[in-house]
Scaffold this active site. Sequence first.
Site, PDB file in Angstrom:
ATOM      1  N   HIS A   1     -10.281   9.205  11.858  1.00 23.98           N
ATOM      2  CA  HIS A   1     -10.939  10.437  11.423  1.00 23.98           C
ATOM      3  C   HIS A   1     -12.460  10.310  11.390  1.00 23.98           C
ATOM      4  O   HIS A   1     -13.138  11.254  10.992  1.00 23.98           O
ATOM      5  CB  HIS A   1     -10.425  10.819  10.026  1.00 23.98           C
ATOM      6  CG  HIS A   1      -8.951  10.594   9.852  1.00 23.98           C
ATOM      7  ND1 HIS A   1      -8.002  11.269  10.589  1.00 23.98           N
ATOM      8  CD2 HIS A   1      -8.239   9.730   9.062  1.00 23.98           C
ATOM      9  CE1 HIS A   1      -6.784  10.850  10.240  1.00 23.98           C
ATOM     10  NE2 HIS A   1      -6.906   9.911   9.313  1.00 23.98           N
TER      11      HIS A   1
ATOM     12  N   GLU B   1      -1.846   6.697  20.649  1.00 20.51           N
ATOM     13  CA  GLU B   1      -2.237   6.663  19.232  1.00 20.51           C
ATOM     14  C   GLU B   1      -0.971   6.819  18.372  1.00 20.51           C
ATOM     15  O   GLU B   1      -0.115   7.645  18.686  1.00 20.51           O
ATOM     16  CB  GLU B   1      -3.184   7.844  18.987  1.00 20.51           C
ATOM     17  CG  GLU B   1      -3.609   8.067  17.561  1.00 20.51           C
ATOM     18  CD  GLU B   1      -4.374   9.398  17.403  1.00 20.51           C
ATOM     19  OE1 GLU B   1      -4.372  10.238  18.332  1.00 20.51           O
ATOM     20  OE2 GLU B   1      -4.963   9.589  16.334  1.00 20.51           O
TER      21      GLU B   1
ATOM     22  N   HIS C   1       0.544   7.048  14.231  1.00 16.64           N
ATOM     23  CA  HIS C   1       0.371   7.106  12.776  1.00 16.64           C
ATOM     24  C   HIS C   1       1.729   7.015  12.123  1.00 16.64           C
ATOM     25  O   HIS C   1       2.666   7.712  12.531  1.00 16.64           O
ATOM     26  CB  HIS C   1      -0.335   8.402  12.356  1.00 16.64           C
ATOM     27  CG  HIS C   1      -1.702   8.506  12.945  1.00 16.64           C
ATOM     28  ND1 HIS C   1      -2.740   7.726  12.483  1.00 16.64           N
ATOM     29  CD2 HIS C   1      -2.168   9.210  13.995  1.00 16.64           C
ATOM     30  CE1 HIS C   1      -3.810   7.975  13.225  1.00 16.64           C
ATOM     31  NE2 HIS C   1      -3.492   8.869  14.151  1.00 16.64           N
TER      32      HIS C   1
ATOM     33  N   ASN D   1      -3.053   2.174  16.135  1.00 17.43           N
ATOM     34  CA  ASN D   1      -3.107   2.958  14.902  1.00 17.43           C
ATOM     35  C   ASN D   1      -4.489   2.691  14.309  1.00 17.43           C
ATOM     36  O   ASN D   1      -4.704   1.673  13.660  1.00 17.43           O
ATOM     37  CB  ASN D   1      -2.011   2.548  13.921  1.00 17.43           C
ATOM     38  CG  ASN D   1      -2.022   3.417  12.668  1.00 17.43           C
ATOM     39  OD1 ASN D   1      -2.989   4.137  12.404  1.00 17.43           O
ATOM     40  ND2 ASN D   1      -0.952   3.354  11.887  1.00 17.43           N
TER      41      ASN D   1
ATOM     42  N   ASP E   1     -14.673   5.602  22.400  1.00 14.93           N
ATOM     43  CA  ASP E   1     -15.588   5.231  23.496  1.00 14.93           C
ATOM     44  C   ASP E   1     -15.140   3.925  24.149  1.00 14.93           C
ATOM     45  O   ASP E   1     -15.205   3.779  25.381  1.00 14.93           O
ATOM     46  CB  ASP E   1     -17.020   5.065  22.972  1.00 14.93           C
ATOM     47  CG  ASP E   1     -17.768   6.399  22.857  1.00 14.93           C
ATOM     48  OD1 ASP E   1     -17.208   7.442  23.237  1.00 14.93           O
ATOM     49  OD2 ASP E   1     -18.924   6.384  22.376  1.00 14.93           O
TER      50      ASP E   1
ATOM     51  N   TYR F   1       3.859   4.912   3.281  1.00 15.35           N
ATOM     52  CA  TYR F   1       3.875   3.994   4.434  1.00 15.35           C
ATOM     53  C   TYR F   1       5.105   3.097   4.504  1.00 15.35           C
ATOM     54  O   TYR F   1       5.268   2.353   5.463  1.00 15.35           O
ATOM     55  CB  TYR F   1       2.596   3.141   4.423  1.00 15.35           C
ATOM     56  CG  TYR F   1       1.343   3.989   4.532  1.00 15.35           C
ATOM     57  CD1 TYR F   1       1.102   4.737   5.682  1.00 15.35           C
ATOM     58  CD2 TYR F   1       0.427   4.070   3.490  1.00 15.35           C
ATOM     59  CE1 TYR F   1      -0.032   5.533   5.787  1.00 15.35           C
ATOM     60  CE2 TYR F   1      -0.707   4.857   3.583  1.00 15.35           C
ATOM     61  CZ  TYR F   1      -0.931   5.592   4.733  1.00 15.35           C
ATOM     62  OH  TYR F   1      -2.044   6.381   4.839  1.00 15.35           O
TER      63      TYR F   1
ATOM     64  N   SER G   1       2.481   7.917   9.060  1.00 14.03           N
ATOM     65  CA  SER G   1       2.731   9.154   8.318  1.00 14.03           C
ATOM     66  C   SER G   1       2.443  10.357   9.219  1.00 14.03           C
ATOM     67  O   SER G   1       1.817  10.214  10.274  1.00 14.03           O
ATOM     68  CB  SER G   1       1.826   9.202   7.083  1.00 14.03           C
ATOM     69  OG  SER G   1       0.462   9.242   7.474  1.00 14.03           O
TER      70      SER G   1
ATOM     71  N   ARG H   1       0.809  -1.211   0.000  1.00 18.15           N
ATOM     72  CA  ARG H   1       0.000   0.000   0.000  1.00 18.15           C
ATOM     73  C   ARG H   1       0.851   1.273   0.000  1.00 18.15           C
ATOM     74  O   ARG H   1       1.619   1.506   0.936  1.00 18.15           O
ATOM     75  CB  ARG H   1      -0.834  -0.042   1.285  1.00 18.15           C
ATOM     76  CG  ARG H   1      -1.659   1.163   1.520  1.00 18.15           C
ATOM     77  CD  ARG H   1      -2.226   1.157   2.927  1.00 18.15           C
ATOM     78  NE  ARG H   1      -3.124   2.271   3.077  1.00 18.15           N
ATOM     79  CZ  ARG H   1      -3.491   2.780   4.236  1.00 18.15           C
ATOM     80  NH1 ARG H   1      -3.063   2.236   5.372  1.00 18.15           N
ATOM     81  NH2 ARG H   1      -4.297   3.803   4.286  1.00 18.15           N
TER      82      ARG H   1
END
Length: 144
Positions: free
Chosen positions: A79, A97, A99, A73, A86, A22, A101, A17
């Site tokens: 988003h 968290e 990411h 991740n 929750d 990435y 990128s 991908r």
Amino acid sequence: MKILIINGPNLNMLGIREPDIYGAATLSQLEKMVSEYCGGLGIETEFYQSNHEGDIVDRIQAAYLNTDAIVINPAAYTHTSVAIPDAIKAVGIPAVEVHLSDVDKREEFRRISYVSPVCIATVKGKHFKGYIEACDILIKHLEK
Ligand code: DQA
């Protein structure tokens, strides 16, 4: 100490991908790197990847009372999802968290994260090293 590392949708496609964004390495290479790093510190790791929001919610719930920390991740669900943050709040497990990128330097919609407010930190744009940094943040947090 046990850390659960969750990867969301399309991260099973790492290596194939958008390698310019990435990287060329695969999800199993990422998991091997994190498990070796944590193993060297005597920390147990568990890995979970899903393309389905509800399955990620189920996995977070299953961590209740048997997992010390979560690295997540949430990928595109970052988003859009209210159910994932929750779930993190519901189980009360400290989470970071990650990411691969730098989401702040991409499209506008990637700057919004519904997950950040329930995490103790967010690491972005550091590729695989970001997962190690996330583990270190959680280990320090738990040792306090
Ligand atoms: C991502 C960034 C997200 O915006 C995207 O939808 C992903 C991966 C990252 O690791 O950089 O799938 O979470």
